[in-house]
Scaffold this active site. Structure first.
Site, short mmCIF file in Angstrom:
data_model
loop_
_atom_site.label_atom_id
_atom_site.label_comp_id
_atom_site.label_asym_id
_atom_site.label_seq_id
_atom_site.Cartn_x
_atom_site.Cartn_y
_atom_site.Cartn_z
N ASP A 159 0.91 -1.10 -0.03
CA ASP A 159 -0.11 -0.14 -0.07
C ASP A 159 1.01 1.31 -0.16
O ASP A 159 0.62 2.30 -0.45
CB ASP A 159 -0.83 0.10 1.33
CG ASP A 159 -1.65 -1.37 1.36
OD1 ASP A 159 -2.51 -1.47 0.50
OD2 ASP A 159 -1.42 -1.97 2.37
N HIS A 187 -4.84 -3.21 6.46
CA HIS A 187 -4.59 -3.53 5.41
C HIS A 187 -5.72 -3.94 4.48
O HIS A 187 -6.20 -5.11 4.40
CB HIS A 187 -3.44 -4.53 4.98
CG HIS A 187 -3.31 -5.10 3.35
ND1 HIS A 187 -3.11 -4.17 2.55
CD2 HIS A 187 -3.73 -6.14 3.04
CE1 HIS A 187 -3.15 -4.98 1.46
NE2 HIS A 187 -3.65 -6.11 1.69
P1 NAX Z 1 -2.38 -18.15 -3.98
O1 NAX Z 1 -4.03 -18.66 -3.63
O2 NAX Z 1 -1.89 -18.17 -5.23
O3 NAX Z 1 -1.64 -18.94 -2.94
C1 NAX Z 1 -1.80 -19.14 -1.38
C2 NAX Z 1 -1.06 -20.46 -1.13
O4 NAX Z 1 -1.32 -20.72 0.48
C3 NAX Z 1 -1.64 -21.77 -1.85
O5 NAX Z 1 -0.61 -22.50 -2.49
C4 NAX Z 1 -1.94 -22.58 -0.81
O6 NAX Z 1 -2.09 -23.88 -0.86
C5 NAX Z 1 -1.56 -22.27 0.39
N1 NAX Z 1 -1.80 -22.32 1.84
C6 NAX Z 1 -3.04 -22.50 2.23
N2 NAX Z 1 -3.18 -22.69 3.47
C7 NAX Z 1 -1.83 -22.78 3.88
C8 NAX Z 1 -1.31 -23.35 5.15
N3 NAX Z 1 -2.02 -23.59 6.42
N4 NAX Z 1 0.04 -23.36 5.27
C9 NAX Z 1 0.80 -23.61 4.10
N5 NAX Z 1 0.26 -22.81 2.88
C10 NAX Z 1 -1.12 -22.80 2.61
O7 NAX Z 1 -2.62 -16.63 -3.26
P2 NAX Z 1 -1.71 -15.33 -3.57
O8 NAX Z 1 -1.83 -14.78 -4.47
O9 NAX Z 1 -0.24 -16.02 -3.51
O10 NAX Z 1 -1.80 -14.67 -2.00
C11 NAX Z 1 -1.39 -15.16 -0.91
C12 NAX Z 1 -2.05 -14.28 0.49
O11 NAX Z 1 -1.62 -12.98 0.13
C13 NAX Z 1 -3.58 -14.21 0.16
O12 NAX Z 1 -4.21 -14.20 1.49
C14 NAX Z 1 -3.71 -12.54 -0.36
O13 NAX Z 1 -5.03 -12.23 0.15
C15 NAX Z 1 -2.72 -11.91 0.24
N6 NAX Z 1 -2.22 -10.45 -0.12
C16 NAX Z 1 -1.81 -9.75 0.64
C17 NAX Z 1 -1.23 -8.39 0.22
C18 NAX Z 1 -0.77 -7.54 1.40
O14 NAX Z 1 -0.55 -6.39 0.93
N7 NAX Z 1 -0.83 -7.66 2.54
C19 NAX Z 1 -1.45 -8.04 -1.21
C20 NAX Z 1 -1.38 -9.24 -1.94
C21 NAX Z 1 -2.07 -10.53 -1.69
O15 NAX Z 1 -3.48 -9.87 -2.04
#
Ligand code: NAX
Length: 328
Positions: A159, A187
Site C-alpha cells: 500500500d 490492510h
Molecule cells: P494463492 O492462492 O496463489 O496462494 C496461496 C497458497 O497458500 C496456496 O498455494 C495454498 O495452498 C497455500 N496455503 C493455504 N493454506 C496454507 C497453510 N495452512 N500452510 C501453508 N500454505 C497454505 O494466493 P496468493 O496470490 O499467493 O496470495 C497469498 C495471500 O496474500 C492471500 O491471502 C492474499 O489475500 C494476500 N495478499 C496480501 C497483500 C498485502 O498487501 N498484505 C497483497 C497481495 C495479496 O492479495
C-alpha cells in the site's frame, strides 16, 4: 559469507510464493553476501507443486542458496527460522461470512504462531502477508508468548509503495523524491494513505499537489482499492508487486530506514496515536539497528483523525470477533 539465514515461506506454491522465492534465493531479501536456506510450507495437496518450484530453484544454480526443504507440517517448517514470511492464507470464498474467514485463518495462524514459538531462532522476524494480514499477525503473536510481540508484523508496504507511485505520478517527481508518506490502520479498503506529513523534494506534498479534492476523491481511493483494480485488469490478484513489497519490508527492517524518512508497516501498537495497545495496526515506522519503532509525536489533523479511527475500529472489530470465536 557467514552461516546461512533460514527463511521460511508459507503458501510457497501460490502466486506470490512463485514471485518471491527466486528473488530471495538471488539475494534480494538479505543482500548479495548472505547465504539463505529456504524452508517451504504448503498444504499437503500443494506439496508437489512446491517441489516443482524447488526444482526450478535448483536449476537457477543460485550461489547464495544453500538448501531447500519442503514441509506440510508447521513445526518442522519453522524449526530454526530467522525470517518467517507467512503468505499462505485461506481466501474468502463465495458466500463466506467474516466469521468463517476468521475461523479458517485462525486455524492456520494460531498453529503457525505456536510453531514459531516452539522452534524459531532468537532473532526471528515474522511478516504476515496472507489476509486479513493484520489480524492474522495478531493471532499468530497471541500463540507465541515467548517471542517478543514486536517481532510480529503485517504487510502494508505494498500500500505504501502504491501511494508513493501515485504521488510521484501526480507531481511529476521521481519515487525517490517522495518521503514521509504513511499508511495507517488495516490492510483493507479502510486503510488511510496519509499525505499530511509527506514531502516531494523536501516540500510538503499537500502544497505541491494543492488540490484537496484530488487527495480525498482520487488519491486515497486509488491506493485503497488498487488491489481490486489489479484483479479487474489482470484477472488475478497482485503477485509480483506483493512479493516485491515483502522483500522491501524485511530489507528495511534489517538495514534501516533512510535519515529523514520512514516506511509503513503493521506493527504492535504501544497505544500511540490513540490506537489500542496490542493491536497490529499500520503506522509510520522507523527501522534502526534491526528494530522497528513507531514515529512519535506527529500532528494529526481532524481529517486524518477520522480516517485513522475508522480503520482502527475495523481492527478492533476483527480482534473482538476472533476472541468471541475462541481463536486465541
Ligand atoms: P494463492 O492462492 O496463489 O496462494 C496461496 C497458497 O497458500 C496456496 O498455494 C495454498 O495452498 C497455500 N496455503 C493455504 N493454506 C496454507 C497453510 N495452512 N500452510 C501453508 N500454505 C497454505 O494466493 P496468493 O496470490 O499467493 O496470495 C497469498 C495471500 O496474500 C492471500 O491471502 C492474499 O489475500 C494476500 N495478499 C496480501 C497483500 C498485502 O498487501 N498484505 C497483497 C497481495 C495479496 O492479495
Amino acid at each position: 559469507a557467514g552461516a546461512p539465514v533460514t527463511v521460511t515461506v508459507t503458501g510457497a506454491a501460490g502466486q506470490i510464493g512463485y514471485a518471491l522465492l527466486f528473488r530471495i534465493a538471488s539475494g534480494h531479501l538479505l543482500g548479495p553476501d548472505v547465504p539463505v536456506r529456504l524452508r517451504l510450507l504448503e498444504v499437503p495437496q500443494a506439496v508437489k507443486a512446491a517441489e516443482g518450484t524447488a526444482m526450478e530453484l535448483d536449476d537457477c544454480a543460485f550461489p547464495l542458496l544453500t538448501g531447500i526443504d519442503i514441509h506440510d507440517d508447521a513445526t518442522a517448517a519453522f524449526d530454526g527460522v530467522n525470517v518467517a514470511l507467512l503468505v499462505g492464507a485461506r481466501p474468502r470464498g463465495a458466500g463466506m461470512e467474516r466469521g468463517d474467514l476468521l475461523s479458517a485463518n485462525g486455524g492456520i495462524f494460531g498453529p503457525q504462531g505456536a510453531a514459531i514459538n516452539a522452534g524459531a531462532a532468537q532473532d526471528v522476524r515474522v511478516l504476515v502477508v496472507g489476509n486479513p494480514a493484520n489480524t492474522n499477525a495478531w493471532i499468530a503473536a497471541q500463540h507465541a508468548p515467548d517471542v517478543p510481540k514486536d517481532r510480529f508484523t503485517a504487510m502494508t508496504r505494498l500500500d505504501h509503495n502504491r501511494a508513493v507511485a501515485q504521488l510521484a505520478a501526480r507531481t511529476g517527481a521521481g519515487v525517490e523524491d517522495i518521503a514521509r508518506l504513511t499508511i495507517w490502520g488495516n490492510h483493507s479498503a479502510t486503510q488511510y494513505p496519509d499525505l499530511s506529513h509527506a514531502t516531494v523534494r523536501g516540500t510538503p506534498a499537500l502544497e505541491v499537489v494543492d488540490d484537496e479534492a484530488w487527495v480525498r476523491d482520487t488519491f486515497i481511493p486509488t491506493v485503497a482499492k488498487r488491489g481490486a483494480a489489479i484483479i479487474e485488469a489482470r484477472g488475478a490478484s497482485s503477485a509480483a508487486s506483493a512479493a516485491n513489497a515483502a522483500l522491501d519490508h524485511v530489507r528495511t527492517w534489517v538495514t534501516g530506514t533512510p535519515a529523514d524518512d520512514w516506511t509503513s508497516a503493521g506493527v504492535v501498537s504501544d497505544g500511540s496515536y490513540g490506537v489500542p495497545e496490542g493491536l497490529i495496526s499500520s503506522f509510520p515506522v522507523i527501522a534502526r539497528d534491526g528494530e522497528l519503532s513507531i514515529v512519535p509525536d506527529l500532528e494529526i489533523d481532524d481529517f486524518s483523525r477520522a480516517r485513522i479511527d475508522a480503520s482502527v475500529a475495523e481492527l478492533v472489530e476483527e480482534r473482538d470477533a476472533v476472541r468471541a470465536l475462541g481463536l486465541v
